[in-house]
Scaffold this active site. Structure first.
Site, PDB file in Angstrom:
ATOM      1  N   GLY B  12       0.880  -1.157   0.000  1.00  0.00           N
ATOM      2  CA  GLY B  12       0.000   0.000   0.000  1.00  0.00           C
ATOM      3  C   GLY B  12       0.918   1.208   0.000  1.00  0.00           C
ATOM      4  O   GLY B  12       2.097   1.082   0.284  1.00  0.00           O
ATOM      5  N   CYS B  13       0.430   2.406  -0.350  1.00  0.00           N
ATOM      6  CA  CYS B  13       1.390   3.479  -0.539  1.00  0.00           C
ATOM      7  C   CYS B  13       0.759   4.858  -0.544  1.00  0.00           C
ATOM      8  O   CYS B  13      -0.447   5.014  -0.577  1.00  0.00           O
ATOM      9  CB  CYS B  13       2.084   3.327  -1.887  1.00  0.00           C
ATOM     10  SG  CYS B  13       2.926   1.774  -2.058  1.00  0.00           S
ATOM     11  N   ALA B  14       1.653   5.848  -0.540  1.00  0.00           N
ATOM     12  CA  ALA B  14       1.269   7.230  -0.740  1.00  0.00           C
ATOM     13  C   ALA B  14       2.051   7.774  -1.931  1.00  0.00           C
ATOM     14  O   ALA B  14       3.232   7.458  -2.075  1.00  0.00           O
ATOM     15  CB  ALA B  14       1.620   8.045   0.489  1.00  0.00           C
ATOM     16  N   ARG B  41       0.520   6.575   5.658  1.00  0.00           N
ATOM     17  CA  ARG B  41       0.336   5.697   4.512  1.00  0.00           C
ATOM     18  C   ARG B  41       1.601   4.904   4.196  1.00  0.00           C
ATOM     19  O   ARG B  41       1.593   4.062   3.309  1.00  0.00           O
ATOM     20  CB  ARG B  41      -0.087   6.492   3.274  1.00  0.00           C
ATOM     21  CG  ARG B  41      -1.389   7.252   3.452  1.00  0.00           C
ATOM     22  CD  ARG B  41      -1.762   7.978   2.179  1.00  0.00           C
ATOM     23  NE  ARG B  41      -2.212   7.056   1.160  1.00  0.00           N
ATOM     24  CZ  ARG B  41      -3.485   6.798   0.898  1.00  0.00           C
ATOM     25  NH1 ARG B  41      -4.438   7.386   1.563  1.00  0.00           N
ATOM     26  NH2 ARG B  41      -3.805   5.942  -0.051  1.00  0.00           N
ATOM     27  N   ASN B 209       0.644   3.341  -6.286  1.00  0.00           N
ATOM     28  CA  ASN B 209       0.006   2.854  -5.076  1.00  0.00           C
ATOM     29  C   ASN B 209      -1.011   1.826  -5.511  1.00  0.00           C
ATOM     30  O   ASN B 209      -1.900   2.133  -6.289  1.00  0.00           O
ATOM     31  CB  ASN B 209      -0.676   4.024  -4.357  1.00  0.00           C
ATOM     32  CG  ASN B 209      -1.607   3.544  -3.251  1.00  0.00           C
ATOM     33  OD1 ASN B 209      -1.504   2.412  -2.801  1.00  0.00           O
ATOM     34  ND2 ASN B 209      -2.499   4.417  -2.834  1.00  0.00           N
TER      35      ASN B 209
END
Ligand code: SF4
Ligand code: SF4
Lengths: 503, 365
Positions: B12-14, B41, B209
């Site tokens: 998961g990411c920003a 995040r 993301n």
């Protein structure tokens, strides 16, 4: 005294307390098993003639009938099965090649059931097909493109001819002659309603079905039965049949008994003689010859129709497919060794060829390694039994599947495997008018449409689980599969990881 | 322990990105401030930045950034580089020691020009020549990894929170007309810096993301064309898809968006004849490059950025404008943090590409 060597394989069990002597079974069984014993005032059965097609069981109004495999046994022997012994008796009697029908029923290993499908959890959401769009459409044909633009910089959008399917499944080749007119009529109507295609097989296309041409794939086989200008023109695509999974390396044989005037007219052959298609195409002894036939078929149809080349899954299938992918063909159809047939020599059906799962995985890999996977679509058949088999085939690398046996079962076939006798109590593999009439083409079409629609829903559900909303993203997506109970080499050949191994 | 690339590591990411379309340079500090807002995040296991226009004095040269496991690998790699390029200038990349960023590899920068004879003999165009050299080092020289290879741009990444990685590389001392950045939340623990994002090839970089469900279908297709997905990350495969479609097939980025995140067939049927013609063609021509599953990407390239969401919009993306400035981020707060007063803020629809380019693209060259 004449001794019977072979004993009946089935026992007809009649519950006397339920039987009302209506004699319906007598009329329904064209094999002549049931009769009325007027002296004793009750129905009797000749077990020896029974093929276990279950027609009488399904039609008996009081449910009085059952068919059981005989309890009578030869002295048990782990090496000599009853079938092996019976076949020797039969050959000692006839001196002939044994004939069989439908797919290889033996206990060979099978791979669909040993592949497990992935699902999304947490890191990636599953998709709910009832609420979100799901795309099951696929296109078959060559996808090889060059990006070109016109003087205004707009993309030139010409592509080679393609077939468009609403569901990645088609009805595979079953010739008129081996199956009845009503089967063809049901397949044609269903294909049209479903937005898919049915395949005429090698027996030509009946005049009355030309109207379904847009949903028809016509076959050009080694016998060239029924092949002429209008036939090619009527079709949406043309399939050159090089081989069939149930009988790789040999041609077809339709016995004279099945050659009625209408069948003869459609095949363009004389009435009353066997229709035998040769083992090879006598104008194709090599891959460059195949290329010529592909090209002549294309030329004859103005290059407007995709050409499919159908081959049986054999040991060298990779190299064969690689050759076909460069022959100008648009689609390769691979038929596995479990595939059905209307009649085939038993030894060939049961011993020749390889499972379609392995053939498919290897061909898809090989075409990718050589960078020619885009040249062709791959269609596989030969025992696709459910939507799960279909999904696994696509994840292994197929574009679509052919179903034959599954389609016939939906029409009532009970897999009695006696198609070659010409007596099919379900009106399928027969030309006897009374029997053919048992299959109502409209009702048959409805059942076929239901079957494929149900598979479509199941496909959507399973794709949704995986977080995939288009068949395009499933095709060749082997990371979505895991093998269970397989050897290292089987896993390697299929290109999948063992169950339990992470991404 | 397995290295990134030997297993799949969903994250998961920003993401955040900014461009000044007038071409005015801005400090990397801005991006650090923006991504820091989305601290939650990321989980400290990966962060990185790409800056464009940051090497104006060497803009004719390819700027390679490399990680080395040890000095011997560096020596071997330099031998390879010297066989293919003239090294105009090279040095260790200056970093700031931070308690939060540890275990860093040896990090070097090279400004390179392909050897003209070698290039001519290879019969390749220059960019393909450079790309192949990058692939060779990454696939064949164990312990060396090229993580940036474009002209007048650079990728800076590592294991840590992105704001710390920014400080570590002293990005406040760089100035570029556009920046993208990424904070990672991987579900496995990568010990290796090469696995962080952005992922770049030549001047094209990607921050992403999501977790794509079409991964293996895309990977097996793109590998037909000489790419090797060694990292096994979604970002890598998407970067190759974009590189293939733009550089090798000649599609525009908007057309690429129609391949990767096409409209549904039934939506296409409602469009104008011209749009239908084009979109149907693109879907038919590249069906195996359709990407499903959640993704929100920002593609950085010479002269512009493009934001794209998966067609169901399963990940958030917000765009905004303020004068010449344009922004993309996972969350609006990351934009407001660096530009509180915005002219326009919107959330693009799934599959709808948003492209921001310099008013004068030629000037960036
Ligand atoms: S052949 Fe079929 S119809 Fe006849 S008795 Fe056997 S099961 Fe019944
Ligand atoms: S088609 Fe008819 S004869 Fe053939 S297996 Fe099915 S039921 Fe039996």
């Amino acid at each position: 005294m004449k001794v019977r060597y072979i004993l009946p394989a089935f026992e007809v069990l009649r519950d006397e307390s339920k039987c009302v002597n209506c004699r319906l079974c007598e009329r329904e069984c064209a094999n002549g098993v049931h009769s009325f014993d007027s002296e004793r005032g009750r129905m009797i059965a000749n077990d020896a003639k029974c093929v276990d097609c279950h027609r009488c069981v399904c039609t008996c109004p009081t449910g009085a009938l059952k068919i059981a495999e005989t309890k009578d046994v030869y002295r048990s022997n782990a090496n000599w099965s009853r079938a092996a012994i019976d076949e020797i008796y039969r050959q000692a009697e006839s001196g002939g090649v044994l004939l069989s029908s439908m797919g290889n029923p033996d206990t060979y290993p099978e791979f669909w059931n040993r592949l497990l499908i992935n699902a999304s959890q947490v890191t990636n959401p599953p998709i709910d097909p009832l609420r979100e769009p799901m795309e099951t459409q696929v296109r078959l044909g060559s996808g090889r493109v060059k990006i070109e633009r016109d003087e205004n910089g707009r993309l030139k959008t010409a592509l080679p001819p393609q077939l468009e399917l609403q569901v990645p499944v088609m009805f595979s080749a079953m010739s008129y002659g081996s199956v009845s007119y009503n089967v063809h009529a049901a397949l044609a109507r269903a294909a049209k309603e479903l937005g898919i295609y049915y395949n005429t097989g090698e027996g030509g296309l009946h005049r009355d079905l030309y109207g379904y041409g847009d949903h028809t794939i016509v076959q050009v086989a080694s016998g060239r039965f029924g092949v002429f200008r209008e036939y090619l023109d009527a079709a949406a695509a043309i399939e050159i049949k090089m081989g069939q999974g149930a009988k790789p390396g040999i041609g077809g044989h339709l016995p004279a008994a099945k050659i009625t005037p209408a069948v003869a007219r459609t095949r363009m052959i004389p009435e009353g003689s066997d229709a035998i298609s040769p083992a090879p195409h006598h104008d194709i002894y090599s891959i460059e010859d195949l290329r010529q036939l592909v090209m002549s078929v294309k030329e004859a149809t103005g290059c407007r129709k995709p050409v499919i080349v159908k081959v049986a899954a054999v040991h060298n299938i990779e190299a064969i497919a690689s050759g076909i992918a460069r022959s100008g063909a648009d689609v390769i159809a691979i038929d596995g060794f479990r595939g059905g047939t209307g009649a085939a020599p038993t030894r060939i059906r049961d011993n020749v060829g390889i499972p379609v799962e392995l053939a498919l995985a290897r061909v898809d890999d090989r075409l990718r390694e050589e960078g020619v996977r885009d040249n062709v679509s791959i269609v596989v058949g030969g025992s696709i039994r459910s939507s799960a088999d279909m999904l696994k085939a696509i994840a292994l690398g197929a574009d679509a599947c052919y179903i034959g046996t599954a389609a016939l079962i939906s029409l009532g076939c009970h897999l009695c495997r006696s198609c070659h006798t010409g007596i099919c109590n379900w009106g399928i593999a027969t030309q006897i008018p009374d029997l053919v009439a048992r299959l109502d083409p409209d009702e048959g079409a409805r059942r076929l449409v239901n079957l494929v629609t149900a598979w479509k829903h199941e496909l959507e559900e399973m794709m949704g689980c995986m977080g995939i909303n288009s068949v395009e993203a499933l095709r060749g997506n082997r990371l979505m599969l895991r093998g269970i109970g397989m050897t290292e080499s089987e896993l390697r050949l299929l290109g999948v990881k063992p169950a339990g191994e992470s991404m | 322990m397995l290295k990134e690339g030997q297993y799949r590591n969903p994250s998961g990411c920003a993401v955040s990105a900014v461009i000044d379309r007038s071409g005015k340079p801005m400090s990397g500090r801005r991006m650090i401030d923006s991504i820091a807002v989305m601290h939650e995040r990321s989980n400290g296991l990966g962060g990185g930045f790409a800056g464009y226009g940051i090497y104006p004095d060497h803009k004719e040269l390819y700027a390679f950034h490399l990680f080395f496991d040890d000095r011997l690998t560096r020596k071997n790699t330099e031998e390879y580089i010297l066989r293919h390029f003239e090294i105009a200038y090279s040095s260790e990349i200056q970093t700031r020691k931070l308690p939060t960023v540890t275990d860093e590899p040896i990090i070097w920068r090279y400004f390179l020009a392909p050897l003209p004879r070698k290039l001519a003999d290879s019969h390749l165009d220059e960019r393909e020549y450079v790309a192949r050299c990058v692939n060779f080092i990454n696939a064949r020289i164990g312990g060396a990894y090229v993580f940036s290879s474009g002209k007048n741009m650079g990728v800076f990444k590592g294991v840590g929170y992105p704001e710390d990685i920014g400080e570590f590389y002293r990005l406040d001392e760089y100035e570029g007309y556009s920046w993208t950045c990424h904070g990672r939340y991987p579900t496995n623990t990568p010990g290796w810096w090469g696995g962080a994002h952005p992922f770049g090839l030549l001047d094209c970089t990607i921050v992403h993301n999501g977790e794509i469900s079409s991964y293996d279908a895309n990977r097996r297709y793109i590998e037909m064309f000489g790419y090797k997905c060694t990292l096994r990350t979604d970002t890598e495969v998407m970067a190759y898809i974009i590189d293939y479609l733009v550089r090798k097939m000649g599609l525009t980025l908007r057309e690429v968006a129609k391949v990767m995140a096409p409209s549904f067939w039934k939506t296409i049927a409602t469009k104008s004849e011209e749009e239908q013609r084009e979109e149907i063609f693109l879907r038919k021509a590249f069906p195996s490059l359709l990407v499903t599953g959640p993704f929100s990407v920002v593609v950085g390239y010479e002269g512009g950025i493009m934001a794209l969401n998966d067609r169901l919009k399963l990940r958030s993306t917000v765009c905004a404008e303020k004068g010449d400035l344009a922004f993309v981020a996972s969350e609006e707060s990351a934009i407001r943090r660096i530009e509180p007063q915005l002219d326009k803020v919107w959330a693009p629809a799934g599959g709808e590409p948003v492209v921001f380019e310099l008013h004068d693209k030629e000037a960036s060259k």
